[in-house]
Design a protein around this motif. Structure first.
Motif, PDB file in Angstrom:
ATOM      1  N   ALA A  49      -8.042   0.548   1.236  1.00 15.88           N
ATOM      2  CA  ALA A  49      -9.125   0.109   0.702  1.00 15.88           C
ATOM      3  C   ALA A  49      -9.502   0.468  -0.481  1.00 15.88           C
ATOM      4  CB  ALA A  49     -10.526   0.066   1.635  1.00 15.88           C
ATOM      5  N   GLU A  50      -9.353   1.492  -0.872  1.00 19.39           N
ATOM      6  CA  GLU A  50      -9.263   2.026  -2.303  1.00 19.39           C
ATOM      7  C   GLU A  50      -8.734   2.433  -3.045  1.00 19.39           C
ATOM      8  OE1 GLU A  50      -9.695   6.336  -1.229  1.00 19.39           O
ATOM      9  OE2 GLU A  50     -11.688   6.372   0.054  1.00 19.39           O
ATOM     10  N   ARG A  51      -7.205   2.209  -2.252  1.00 20.56           N
ATOM     11  CA  ARG A  51      -5.665   2.022  -3.755  1.00 20.56           C
ATOM     12  C   ARG A  51      -6.133   0.892  -4.097  1.00 20.56           C
ATOM     13  NH1 ARG A  51      -4.072   5.677   0.128  1.00 20.56           N
ATOM     14  NH2 ARG A  51      -3.908   4.007   2.064  1.00 20.56           N
TER      15      ARG A  51
ATOM     16  N   ASP B 134       0.907   3.745  -3.110  1.00 19.64           N
ATOM     17  CA  ASP B 134       0.369   5.586  -2.982  1.00 19.64           C
ATOM     18  C   ASP B 134       0.735   6.551  -3.427  1.00 19.64           C
ATOM     19  OD1 ASP B 134      -1.040   7.567  -1.949  1.00 19.64           O
ATOM     20  OD2 ASP B 134      -0.525   7.546   0.157  1.00 19.64           O
TER      21      ASP B 134
ATOM     22  N   ASP C 277       0.820  -1.374  -0.070  1.00 22.38           N
ATOM     23  CA  ASP C 277      -0.131   0.403   0.129  1.00 22.38           C
ATOM     24  C   ASP C 277       0.809   1.817   0.047  1.00 22.38           C
ATOM     25  OD1 ASP C 277      -2.813   1.141   0.225  1.00 22.38           O
ATOM     26  OD2 ASP C 277      -1.749   2.149   2.033  1.00 22.38           O
TER      27      ASP C 277
ATOM     28  N   TYR D  99     -11.020  -1.821 -10.449  1.00 24.24           N
ATOM     29  CA  TYR D  99     -12.590  -1.540 -10.101  1.00 24.24           C
ATOM     30  C   TYR D  99     -13.648  -0.393  -9.943  1.00 24.24           C
ATOM     31  CZ  TYR D  99     -12.496  -6.332  -9.277  1.00 24.24           C
ATOM     32  OH  TYR D  99     -12.325  -7.975  -9.322  1.00 24.24           O
ATOM     33  N   THR D 100     -13.121   1.111 -10.066  1.00 15.59           N
ATOM     34  CA  THR D 100     -12.835   1.885  -9.801  1.00 15.59           C
ATOM     35  C   THR D 100     -13.525   2.843 -11.130  1.00 15.59           C
ATOM     36  OG1 THR D 100     -11.110   3.236 -10.846  1.00 15.59           O
ATOM     37  CG2 THR D 100     -11.066   3.240  -8.277  1.00 15.59           C
TER      38      THR D 100
ATOM     39  N   ALA E 180      -9.045  -1.040  -4.538  1.00 16.27           N
ATOM     40  CA  ALA E 180      -9.702  -1.538  -5.572  1.00 16.27           C
ATOM     41  C   ALA E 180      -9.101   0.062  -6.807  1.00 16.27           C
ATOM     42  CB  ALA E 180     -10.824  -1.110  -4.813  1.00 16.27           C
ATOM     43  N   ALA E 181      -8.464   0.413  -6.884  1.00 13.65           N
ATOM     44  CA  ALA E 181      -7.836   1.057  -7.983  1.00 13.65           C
ATOM     45  C   ALA E 181      -6.860   0.675  -8.543  1.00 13.65           C
ATOM     46  CB  ALA E 181      -7.228   2.145  -7.602  1.00 13.65           C
TER      47      ALA E 181
ATOM     48  N   SER F  29      -9.035   3.575   5.786  1.00 15.44           N
ATOM     49  CA  SER F  29      -9.523   3.380   4.374  1.00 15.44           C
ATOM     50  C   SER F  29      -9.352   3.660   3.434  1.00 15.44           C
ATOM     51  CB  SER F  29     -10.553   4.735   5.314  1.00 15.44           C
ATOM     52  OG  SER F  29     -10.015   5.794   5.292  1.00 15.44           O
ATOM     53  N   GLY F  30      -7.932   4.585   2.689  1.00 14.16           N
ATOM     54  CA  GLY F  30      -7.025   4.682   2.114  1.00 14.16           C
ATOM     55  C   GLY F  30      -6.774   3.624   1.328  1.00 14.16           C
TER      56      GLY F  30
ATOM     57  N   GLU G  64     -13.768   9.049 -13.667  1.00 11.30           N
ATOM     58  CA  GLU G  64     -13.924  10.373 -13.171  1.00 11.30           C
ATOM     59  C   GLU G  64     -14.224  11.471 -13.804  1.00 11.30           C
ATOM     60  OE1 GLU G  64     -10.619  12.076 -10.823  1.00 11.30           O
ATOM     61  OE2 GLU G  64     -10.406  10.362 -10.107  1.00 11.30           O
TER      62      GLU G  64
END
Length: 125
Positions: free
Chosen positions: A64-66, A29, A25, A73-74, A68-69, A61-62, A77
């Motif tokens: 999980a977002e990273r 980032d 992670d 799965y994102t 998924a990206a 929380s970040g 934008e």
């Protein structure tokens, strides 16, 4: 004795898994500077359990977002028109016809867009 050994082995394996997740992670980032990544890794080496706990609490929380990206799965934008994203081939053809009439695309490009739109209808691409 065997039970305690098995429990200890489980805890060590779980901790190694968490450390691997944290390190992956960190490198995933893009907003975090290289110096801060190095500080997190140094703390993971010298104060491992506390650092892992703080990292998961502070940046969980970040994570999980990273993740998924990274898996893709994102949602995009932008809401720009993408021919492959349209569900209706008639709309694709109408938009391509407007571009042809405006002189933005050639007849060959119109034919290619039309065949792609019709292909999307049958293959779901």
């Amino acid at each position: 004795m065997f039970f305690w050994w098995l429990l200890w082995f489980f805890y060590v394996a779980a901790y190694i898994y968490v450390v691997i997740l944290i390190i992956s992670d960190l490198f995933r980032d893009e907003k975090l500077s290289g110096w801060l990544k190095a500080v997190w890794i140094i703390f993971l080496v010298f104060v491992p359990f506390l650092t892992a706990l703080v990292y998961v609490i502070a940046r969980g929380s970040g994570m999980a977002e990273r993740a998924a990206a990274a898996r893709g799965y994102t949602m995009p934008e932008s809401d720009d028109y993408h021919p492959s994203a349209s569900a209706n081939p008639a709309d694709d053809i109408a938009k391509a016809k407007e571009l042809l009439d405006a002189g933005v695309i050639s007849q060959g490009e119109f034919d290619a867009l039309k065949s792609k739109a019709l292909g999307n209808q049958y293959f779901g691409a």
